[in-house]
Design an enzyme around this catalytic site. Sequence first.
Site, PDB file in Angstrom:
ATOM      1  N   ASP A 199     -62.691  -8.181 -89.061  1.00  0.00           N
ATOM      2  CA  ASP A 199     -62.319  -6.723 -89.635  1.00  0.00           C
ATOM      3  C   ASP A 199     -63.068  -5.745 -88.612  1.00  0.00           C
ATOM      4  O   ASP A 199     -64.025  -5.851 -88.515  1.00  0.00           O
ATOM      5  CB  ASP A 199     -62.973  -6.374 -90.950  1.00  0.00           C
ATOM      6  CG  ASP A 199     -62.209  -7.437 -92.063  1.00  0.00           C
ATOM      7  OD1 ASP A 199     -60.869  -7.612 -92.174  1.00  0.00           O
ATOM      8  OD2 ASP A 199     -62.831  -8.082 -92.801  1.00  0.00           O
ATOM      9  N   ASP A 248     -65.415 -11.623 -84.310  1.00  0.00           N
ATOM     10  CA  ASP A 248     -65.252 -10.749 -85.605  1.00  0.00           C
ATOM     11  C   ASP A 248     -64.022 -10.485 -86.027  1.00  0.00           C
ATOM     12  O   ASP A 248     -63.008 -10.707 -85.043  1.00  0.00           O
ATOM     13  CB  ASP A 248     -66.480  -9.648 -85.769  1.00  0.00           C
ATOM     14  CG  ASP A 248     -66.181  -8.778 -86.804  1.00  0.00           C
ATOM     15  OD1 ASP A 248     -66.352  -9.350 -87.892  1.00  0.00           O
ATOM     16  OD2 ASP A 248     -65.720  -7.583 -86.708  1.00  0.00           O
TER      17      ASP A 248
END
Length: 229
Positions: free
Chosen positions: A12, A10
């Site tokens: 953010d 991922d």
Amino acid sequence: MPDLRLVIFDVDGTLVDSQTDILGAMAMTYAAEGMPTPDRAAVLSIVGLSLPVAMETLTPGLDPARRDRMVETYKDSYVALREKAKVNETSPLYPGAREALARLHADPWTLLGVATGKSRRGLDKLIEGHGLEGLFVTSQVSDHHPSKPHPAMVLECLSETGIAPDRAVMVGDTTYDMDMARAAGIRRIGVGWGYHPANALDADVLIDDFAELEGAVDRLIGQPEEKSA
């Protein structure tokens, strides 16, 4: 010959602390509509979702046309903020992230990927700003997939690389990341520094520092030198 393995990240809240840009773009979006901006906790809770789902979660009952307009306003606002500020100031890499990526990338049997709720434009700006070009052999964004926690992004990462699910792991900071990985049949590493509480993550392994990442990957999907069973 050792089996290749895949580590999917991922972005953010996992690789970068982009809350300044996210909160700023969201404030600009709601201001453009003459609406009060949701509070910080609410905005950070939806990080990782695709923008249409995020807007609907923050403001239930939005008219579809207004929602779509807000999505485009957010994208434009985010890019505008990125162009005005230095990426290492408003969306800095977390401590140790660059070094951990470099170490994994240096291993010829480890491939790196991205599965993010960002748009392609937003991800490309971030990768360019941090000089991370060439690290990720597969990168999946919200433009082309259903929102997390749907497994489509992870499944496409597996398809593009030819990696089996038991040789792949997802690294993320939200329950959306963990649920997506579980639905795709791959292992899960949760990080304790992101936008969802660490105790809410149903991860196979939870790490509190990037220095722990390689060991966690080795434990979950095997070391690069191991032969396939």
